[in-house]
Design an enzyme around this catalytic site. Structure first.
Site, PDB file in Angstrom:
ATOM      1  N   GLY A 201       0.818  -1.207   0.000  1.00 37.00           N
ATOM      2  CA  GLY A 201       0.000   0.000   0.000  1.00 37.00           C
ATOM      3  C   GLY A 201       0.847   1.250   0.000  1.00 37.00           C
ATOM      4  N   ASN A 202       0.240   2.353   0.383  1.00 35.01           N
ATOM      5  CA  ASN A 202       0.942   3.629   0.437  1.00 35.01           C
ATOM      6  C   ASN A 202       0.370   4.451   1.582  1.00 35.01           C
ATOM      7  OD1 ASN A 202      -1.362   5.303  -0.712  1.00 35.01           O
ATOM      8  ND2 ASN A 202      -0.992   3.877  -2.417  1.00 35.01           N
ATOM      9  N   ARG A 203       0.920   5.643   1.784  1.00 32.41           N
ATOM     10  CA  ARG A 203       0.584   6.451   2.957  1.00 32.41           C
ATOM     11  C   ARG A 203      -0.544   7.454   2.718  1.00 32.41           C
ATOM     12  NH1 ARG A 203       5.489   9.567   3.691  1.00 32.41           N
ATOM     13  NH2 ARG A 203       4.390  10.531   5.449  1.00 32.41           N
ATOM     14  N   ALA A 273      -4.108   7.454  -4.797  1.00 31.44           N
ATOM     15  CA  ALA A 273      -2.748   6.939  -4.969  1.00 31.44           C
ATOM     16  C   ALA A 273      -2.852   5.442  -5.260  1.00 31.44           C
ATOM     17  CB  ALA A 273      -1.929   7.189  -3.708  1.00 31.44           C
TER      18      ALA A 273
END
Length: 399
Positions: A201-203, A273
């Site tokens: 995943g991402n932030r 994102a």
């Protein structure tokens, strides 16, 4: 415009003085209705001087004109700033034990509140339930911001700045420039499962995309927000009668939802994102350390969703992409962004420089906007809602 500004008993009342000043300088006729507790923070003479009207807290003053009802009946907008946890609870319950309460019950005008309280009080389930109730009734909410609070604490609960509240008020008082426009916005970050426990995943918190959806709705658009793993707290901040939320998890789910929801949209904003890669195979069981060795995870590339949306755009549809970059300098940032815009063939590209402490998971943002054919369409910085407003200004110019 005839505006009533309700002031409740919180330290942020001192900021409301500037809000009233902005409203009066903007040509509005402002009547301040403080609670008794509000006068412990800012005195009655200040409110009268700044609003140029007599101020009272009592339902028994000016009875012949039925003031306790007339204020709400005659208002074209009612603002409550600060709106404390107690005042929000009273609004949700429909209590009218003071002049502000009767004004709120008597008005049919739009109501805008600016919550202000300590973070624990804002997060409390009772407060969140009350905010949900008010939103469902059509009450507009600006903030709260995440920042320094009274007593040295920090967190969500800081009242929005007067300029932001003023902008929200102006948007409610003027015909929306997006009235009748159908908008689809994606927000958040996709998660690609490795096993039943882990994911790639991402932030991204989704706050910028959510702010874009909220700003579009405030300007009159019918909005679909495709939410990729956005917290309930963030979604609660932007709940609006004109926003419909579709929840997704993975890049594939996001692609399917965006393709479906965008088919009739006038503007498509791809702010989510998206993970560039996903595991080629997902383990049905949790990967463990037993047996030794480090598991090898083969990755495959995900679809470029915004490029696909741009390639299948219908006539007159505007597609807006986002690019989060970590360049060495500003010139490289823009050069990389223009190459990406050309490659993906989006109409506008919103580019922001991100890092460990900026962009993601931050209440503020700074972006550069590339218009059609890579033209410089300006830049914006500040709260994510302020940035959202600048982005929609650029989109409106490009349509």
């Amino acid at each position: 415009m005839n505006i009533v500004v309700g002031v409740t008993g919180g330290i942020a009342a001192y900021k409301t003085v500037h809000l009233v000043r902005l409203l009066t300088k903007g040509g509005h006729d402002v009547t301040v209705v403080p609670t008794e507790d509000a006068l412990r923070f800012v005195g009655l003479p200040t409110w009268e001087a700044i609003s140029r009207h007599a101020v009272t807290t009592s339902v028994h003053d000016d009875v012949a004109k039925v003031r306790h009802v007339a204020l709400g009946q005659n208002a074209e907008l009612v603002i409550v700033a600060p709106a404390t946890a107690n005042s929000i609870a009273k609004m949700a319950a429909g209590l009218a034990d003071d002049l502000l309460g009767t004004t709120l019950l008597a008005t049919e005008a739009p109501v805008l509140i600016a919550p202000a309280m300590h973070a624990e009080m804002w997060r409390n389930r009772a407060t969140q339930a009350n905010i949900t109730t008010l939103r469902e009734r059509g009450v507009h909410v600006v903030g709260p911001a995440d920042g320094e609070l009274a007593g040295g604490d920090s967190g969500p609960g800081r009242m929005s700045e007067p300029e932001e509240i003023f902008a929200a008020a102006q948007a409610l008082l003027t015909p929306g420039d997006l009235a009748g426009v159908r908008v689809v916005v994606s927000a958040g970050g996709t998660r690609e499962p490795i096993d039943p426990v882990r994911f790639l995943g991402n932030r991204s918190s989704g706050r910028q995309g959510a702010a874009l959806a909220a700003e579009a709705a405030a300007r009159g658009a019918e909005v679909t927000l495709v939410s990729a793993n956005i917290s309930g707290e963030v979604l609660a901040e932007v709940r609006h009668p004109s926003i419909r939320v579709v929840s997704v998890g993975t890049a594939a789910e996001l692609s399917e939802a965006m393709t479906h929801e965008s088919s009739l949209a006038d503007v498509v904003v791809m702010a989510a994102a998206v993970a560039d890669y996903r595991p080629a195979a997902v383990s049905e069981r949790k990967l463990t350390k037993e047996g030794g060795g480090i598991p090898a995870i083969e990755l495959v590339e995900n679809e470029d969703i915004v490029a696909a949306l741009a390639s299948q755009r219908r006539s007159g549809q505007l597609v807006v992409g986002f690019a989060a970059e970590t360049p060495e300098d500003a010139s490289e940032l823009l050069a990389r962004a223009r190459r990406k815009q050309h490659r993906k063939r989006v109409d506008l590209l919103i580019v922001n420089e991100v890092g460990w402490e900026r962009g993601f998971e931050s209440p503020e943002n700074a972006v550069h906007i590339l218009g059609p054919n890579g033209a410089d369409a300006g830049s914006a910085s500040g709260s994510k809602r302020a940035v959202a407003a600048a982005i929609w200004d650029a989109i409106a110019r490009a349509r």
